[in-house]
Design a protein around this motif. Structure first.
Motif, PDB file in Angstrom:
ATOM      1  N   ALA A 200       0.912  -1.101  -0.092  1.00  0.00           N
ATOM      2  CA  ALA A 200      -0.053  -0.058  -0.063  1.00  0.00           C
ATOM      3  C   ALA A 200       0.956   1.164  -0.066  1.00  0.00           C
ATOM      4  O   ALA A 200       0.405   2.342  -0.679  1.00  0.00           O
ATOM      5  N   SER A 201       2.030   1.236   0.794  1.00  0.00           N
ATOM      6  CA  SER A 201       2.816   2.300   0.759  1.00  0.00           C
ATOM      7  C   SER A 201       3.415   2.684  -0.751  1.00  0.00           C
ATOM      8  O   SER A 201       3.638   3.966  -1.050  1.00  0.00           O
ATOM      9  N   GLU A 202       3.820   1.497  -1.314  1.00  0.00           N
ATOM     10  CA  GLU A 202       4.203   2.050  -2.681  1.00  0.00           C
ATOM     11  C   GLU A 202       3.327   2.487  -3.705  1.00  0.00           C
ATOM     12  O   GLU A 202       3.317   3.293  -4.375  1.00  0.00           O
ATOM     13  N   VAL A 203       1.898   1.903  -3.586  1.00  0.00           N
ATOM     14  CA  VAL A 203       0.665   2.545  -4.300  1.00  0.00           C
ATOM     15  C   VAL A 203       0.561   4.025  -4.036  1.00  0.00           C
ATOM     16  O   VAL A 203       0.458   4.545  -4.687  1.00  0.00           O
ATOM     17  N   ALA A 204       0.722   4.251  -2.596  1.00  0.00           N
ATOM     18  CA  ALA A 204       0.656   5.741  -2.349  1.00  0.00           C
ATOM     19  C   ALA A 204       1.536   6.698  -3.006  1.00  0.00           C
ATOM     20  O   ALA A 204       0.973   7.872  -3.621  1.00  0.00           O
ATOM     21  N   PHE A 205       2.890   6.483  -3.152  1.00  0.00           N
ATOM     22  CA  PHE A 205       3.752   7.125  -3.642  1.00  0.00           C
ATOM     23  C   PHE A 205       3.465   7.277  -5.282  1.00  0.00           C
ATOM     24  O   PHE A 205       3.430   8.127  -6.077  1.00  0.00           O
ATOM     25  N   ALA A 206       2.990   6.017  -5.837  1.00  0.00           N
ATOM     26  CA  ALA A 206       2.804   5.820  -7.128  1.00  0.00           C
ATOM     27  C   ALA A 206       1.728   6.655  -7.868  1.00  0.00           C
ATOM     28  O   ALA A 206       1.747   7.244  -8.962  1.00  0.00           O
TER      29      ALA A 206
END
Length: 305
Positions: free
Chosen positions: A265-271
């Motif tokens: 989820a953290s990677e998705v947030a930045f993406a």
């Protein structure tokens, strides 16, 4: 007229059931790229739904749409037109296991509308400067229903016939819409230089660059409009501010990434453009009613049912 529509509505349901079955839940893309169906075997609460330029017709059941002030209802006797990429809260009604909710959507581009309009006499459209909402409802009629039936019936034909005839039928449907009461509505959004058309360009710009920082001043300059006028007209058409709209786009993209990719989820947030994973998680939970991870698991389970 109601008898004609009901007779053909039942024909369409029969075609869909024979080809795909009515036991599906969720969306179904057909062999015609511009045509898809949606099914639900139960009533729902209000959920955020993304619309794009399209004609929507309910074949069974009904729906309530919250887009602005008071929720609007529509059923098998009405059609809905969306003139831009929009978000609305939608609640499906009158859906059961025995008689599921079934609807169809025919997607188009505003360029397609313009191609039809430019060959017609535009003098009858006295376009006011007043901006209107990006959704339009009207009563179905025989003239519109007839080509819709022929388009769905094409699904029974070979691929070659589908590819050749479907664009022609869709163009016929657009022609009928433009000649009908909805012509004024479509003209305002399709014609270059109108305020509605300018706002649609801003909508597309935000959608195409959803993960970048929003610069309203630059968007206003792009369409030769003041920032205050942009805000006012954008909210009238989409029912939300540019920032709220970008947030909806980001969260919709995040949902698709979580569902289709094995990614944290953290990677998705930045993406999708968030600088803080915790802010992303809060806003995601506010929109979908559960955390990003829990929602992704829920959607996967729904697909496997």
């Amino acid at each position: 007229m109601k008898e004609f529509i009901n007779e053909n509505r039942l024909k369409l349901l029969d075609i869909i059931e024979k080809k795909y079955s009515l036991d599906i839940d969720g969306g179904l893309q057909t062999e015609i790229p511009a045509l898809d169906f949606y099914f639900s075997h139960k009533e729902t609460e209000f959920n955020t739904t993304a619309y794009e330029p399209s004609l929507c017709i309910i074949l069974q059941g009904s729906k309530a749409i919250d887009f602005g002030k008071d929720p609007l209802g529509y059923n098998i006797e009405k059609y809905l037109l969306s003139a831009a990429n929009l978000f609305a809260k939608v609640k499906i009604l009158d859906a059961t296991k025995e008689e599921p909710y079934v609807s169809l959507r025919i997607k188009f581009r505003l360029e397609d509308i313009y191609e039809v309009i430019k060959n017609l006499d535009n003098k009858k459209f006295q376009l006011s400067k007043k901006t209107e909402k990006g959704l339009f409802f009207d009563e179905l009629n025989e003239r519109l229903y007839d080509p819709v039936v022929r388009l769905v019936k094409l699904l029974e034909q070979p691929k070659e016939e589908i590819e050749f005839l479907s664009p022609m039928i869709i163009k016929e449907i657009l022609f009928i819409l433009i000649k009908d009461e909805s012509g004024y509505f479509l003209n305002k959004f399709a014609m270059e230089g109108t305020i509605s058309n300018k706002i649609v360009k801003v909508v597309s710009q935000i959608k195409d660059n959803f993960n970048e920082k929003l610069n309203v001043k630059e968007l206003a300059r792009l369409i030769d409009m003041s920032e205050s006028s942009l805000y006012e007209n954008f909210k009238t058409i989409t029912s939300m501010s540019p920032i709220q709209f970008q947030k909806k786009i980001r969260l919709e993209e995040a949902k698709l990434m979580l569902l289709n990719q094995n990614i944290e989820a953290s990677e998705v947030a930045f993406a999708v453009g968030y600088e803080s994973p915790s802010q992303f998680s809060r806003e995601y939970s506010r929109m979908y009613g559960m955390s990003p991870k829990a929602h992704a698991e829920y959607l996967r389970n729904q697909e496997s049912i």
